[in-house]
Design a protein around this motif. Structure first.
Motif, PDB file in Angstrom:
ATOM      1  N   LYS A 154       0.844  -1.198   0.000  1.00 45.93           N
ATOM      2  CA  LYS A 154       0.000   0.000   0.000  1.00 45.93           C
ATOM      3  C   LYS A 154       0.880   1.248   0.000  1.00 45.93           C
ATOM      4  O   LYS A 154       2.092   1.177   0.215  1.00 45.93           O
ATOM      5  N   PRO A 155       0.238   2.418  -0.216  1.00 49.41           N
ATOM      6  CA  PRO A 155       1.008   3.656  -0.148  1.00 49.41           C
ATOM      7  C   PRO A 155       1.548   3.863   1.267  1.00 49.41           C
ATOM      8  O   PRO A 155       0.920   3.482   2.257  1.00 49.41           O
ATOM      9  N   ALA A 156       2.736   4.454   1.343  1.00 50.41           N
ATOM     10  CA  ALA A 156       3.279   4.790   2.656  1.00 50.41           C
ATOM     11  C   ALA A 156       2.565   6.032   3.187  1.00 50.41           C
ATOM     12  O   ALA A 156       2.161   6.911   2.431  1.00 50.41           O
ATOM     13  N   SER A 157       2.396   6.098   4.480  1.00 50.02           N
ATOM     14  CA  SER A 157       1.650   7.196   5.101  1.00 50.02           C
ATOM     15  C   SER A 157       2.566   8.410   5.277  1.00 50.02           C
ATOM     16  O   SER A 157       3.035   8.716   6.375  1.00 50.02           O
ATOM     17  N   ARG A 158       2.834   9.106   4.188  1.00 50.54           N
ATOM     18  CA  ARG A 158       3.656  10.307   4.211  1.00 50.54           C
ATOM     19  C   ARG A 158       3.383  11.094   2.929  1.00 50.54           C
ATOM     20  O   ARG A 158       2.738  10.602   2.007  1.00 50.54           O
ATOM     21  N   SER A 159       3.862  12.334   2.869  1.00 52.48           N
ATOM     22  CA  SER A 159       3.682  13.125   1.667  1.00 52.48           C
ATOM     23  C   SER A 159       4.584  12.577   0.559  1.00 52.48           C
ATOM     24  O   SER A 159       5.529  11.835   0.815  1.00 52.48           O
ATOM     25  N   TRP A 200       5.210  10.585  -3.305  1.00 56.68           N
ATOM     26  CA  TRP A 200       4.734   9.384  -3.995  1.00 56.68           C
ATOM     27  C   TRP A 200       5.483   8.155  -3.471  1.00 56.68           C
ATOM     28  O   TRP A 200       6.298   7.556  -4.178  1.00 56.68           O
ATOM     29  N   GLU A 237       5.166   1.406  -0.049  1.00 53.63           N
ATOM     30  CA  GLU A 237       5.884   0.554   0.885  1.00 53.63           C
ATOM     31  C   GLU A 237       6.624  -0.566   0.157  1.00 53.63           C
ATOM     32  O   GLU A 237       6.110  -1.102  -0.832  1.00 53.63           O
TER      33      GLU A 237
END
Length: 488
Positions: A354-359, A361, A364
């Motif tokens: 999934k996308p990493a939880s940060r600003s 692009w 993970e």
């Protein structure tokens, strides 16, 4: 934001129609510079400048030794500016400063090597079967070269093209990726400082349809060298064939990283992580298929997960960051879509996904097991931090799975058995095979692919040959002219 005009005929200039486009920092997702948006008129101006420089003026009059001296001077200037150039690369493509810094410090070697090779190009005297003739060959430069480069390692992959091209005596027009154009324009400043004549090195920035296609099809371009996707490479190859242009293509990969039961598992785990998570998987040689022999599968996966979980995502400018962002928004979405495809095909998600939880692009680091060779995740290039694990039983199985791909760029083999190392290196269909290591490259060693991974080779002694053509010269030293209606 700073504006970057194009570099044509020795000077920086705006696009003919005055247009600009923004380039984004992948870490922040925000634009940080504006770049001139070129078109057909700009391409024509650059190619004609390159053609003039090739045919007349200082460059055409230089000896090969003088050309080599300029290349070595450029290498010195790159070495002096390596840290600054690396920072531009990171702002444009989001790769780690540690990696881009290492690339830029290594980059001068290409210009030293090919600068030294420039006056070592030799023809030959042919020992003919005919008396009264003297026959020799000349190696002559092709002319104007179009160099089209990708966004993942912009300056290094540019050097792989322009260093041998210039050493051969060609002139070049560069079309950098629209996502990472700034570093090529900063390099143009160093070309000025090194004293290259106008028109020898040109940079036209913009988009594929507006700059790339007119450049490839321009009648004065004699060779196209391209690094990028196999889909684009196929189109370029067709366009070049229609005009009988020389072409070299370094395209995609789906490289197998093969671990046998007798391997040093700790070393192989490091190699697997380096192969797929370094550069966030955005390398054409990414070891995106990990082939594990059945007896070590479970133990290896345990070690792999333990190491992969420690990977630190963050600001690529910081020394402690190990995984940076995906370079473009479109590529970010593509990587995420392949993760969903893998789930739908029945692969087992072991890590990430999934996308990493940060600003920015960020994706993970992602690992799938229970991958079958025919799954799309095992066949298609993802170009992101996504690893597919496949099992094999025997050496023959490993070879069959490794070669079950339209690609053939790189491969890794991990074993303590030297005989197996040589057998596998011979049987695997790939342009580069690493044994007990991965991702090693050198200006001295040829690089390129089998099958859909491309045509031709970059780096090494043979690279300069692809920018030369051979002329055969016959001199009559006393042979009778004979019957004019028969071949001599």
């Amino acid at each position: 934001m700073k504006q970057y005009p194009m570099f044509i005929d020795g000077a920086f200039d705006n696009a003919a129609d005055g247009r600009w486009f923004e380039t984004h920092n992948p870490y922040t997702g925000q634009p940080w510079a504006e770049v001139a948006r070129g078109g057909t008129a700009d391409v024509d101006r650059a190619v004609r400048a390159a053609d003039r420089a090739f045919r007349s003026g200082p460059w055409a009059e230089m000896t090969a030794t003088q050309r080599g001296a300029l290349l070595r001077k450029l290498g010195d200037l790159i070495a002096e500016n390596a840290d600054r150039l690396a920072e531009f690369e990171v702002q444009d493509n989001g790769k780690l400063l540690a990696e881009m810094g290492a690339q830029l410090k290594y980059l001068p070697q290409w210009f030293y090597y090919f600068g030294g090779l420039a006056d070592k190009v030799e023809g030959a005297v042919i020992p003919l079967d005919k008396k009264g003739y003297f026959n020799y060959t000349r190696k002559e430069p092709l002319g104007v070269v179009a160099a089209i480069t990708p966004w993942n390692s912009p300056l290094m992959l540019l050097a792989w093209k322009i260093a041998p091209a210039l050493a051969a005596g060609c002139t070049v027009v560069v079309k950098p990726s629209e996502f990472t154009s700034v570093s090529a324009l900063e390099l143009a400043v160093l070309f000025q400082d090194a004293g290259f004549p106008p028109g020898v090195f040109n940079v036209v920035t913009g988009f594929g349809g507006e700059v790339g296609s007119p450049l490839v099809t321009h009648p004065l371009v004699k060779k196209v060298t391209f690094t990028g996707s196999d889909a684009t490479g196929r189109v370029i190859n067709q366009q070049c064939a229609a005009q009988f242009k020389h072409v070299s293509l370094e395209l995609g990969g789906k490289s197998p990283n093969i671990v046998f039961e007798d391997a040093n598992l700790d070393d192989a785990v490091n190699g697997a992580v380096s192969g797929i998570f370094a550069a966030s998987g955005q390398t054409c040689i990414a070891g995106s298929r990990l082939l594990l022999q059945e007896d070590i599968h479970d133990a290896f996966v345990e070690k792999l997960l333990a190491l992969a979980k420690t990977a630190k995502l963050g600001n690529p400018m910081e020394a402690t960051t190990q995984v940076g962002p995906i370079t473009t928004a479109a590529q970010y979405e593509k990587v995420l879509s392949y993760i969903e495809i893998a789930k739908a095909e029945g692969a087992t998600l072991l890590l990430g996904g999934k996308p990493a939880s940060r600003s920015g692009w960020f994706v993970e680091p992602t690992i799938f097991s229970d991958v079958e060779p025919k799954m799309r995740i095992a066949q298609e290039e993802v170009f992101g931090p996504v690893l597919s694990i496949l099992k094999f039983r025997t050496e023959d199985d490993a070879v069959a799975i490794a070669n079950d791909s339209c690609y053939g760029l790189g491969a890794g083999v991990w074993t303590r058995d030297i005989g197996r190392a040589f057998r596998m290196s011979e049987r695997i269909q790939a342009g580069t095979v690493w044994v007990n290591t991965y991702r090693a490259v050198s200006f001295m060693s040829p690089f390129g692919g089998y099958k859909d991974s491309g045509l031709g080779r970059e780096n090494g002694l043979s690279a300069i040959e692809s920018y030369l053509q051979t002329k055969s010269v016959w001199v009559n030293t006393g042979a009778p002219t004979g019957n004019p209606f028969t071949i001599r």
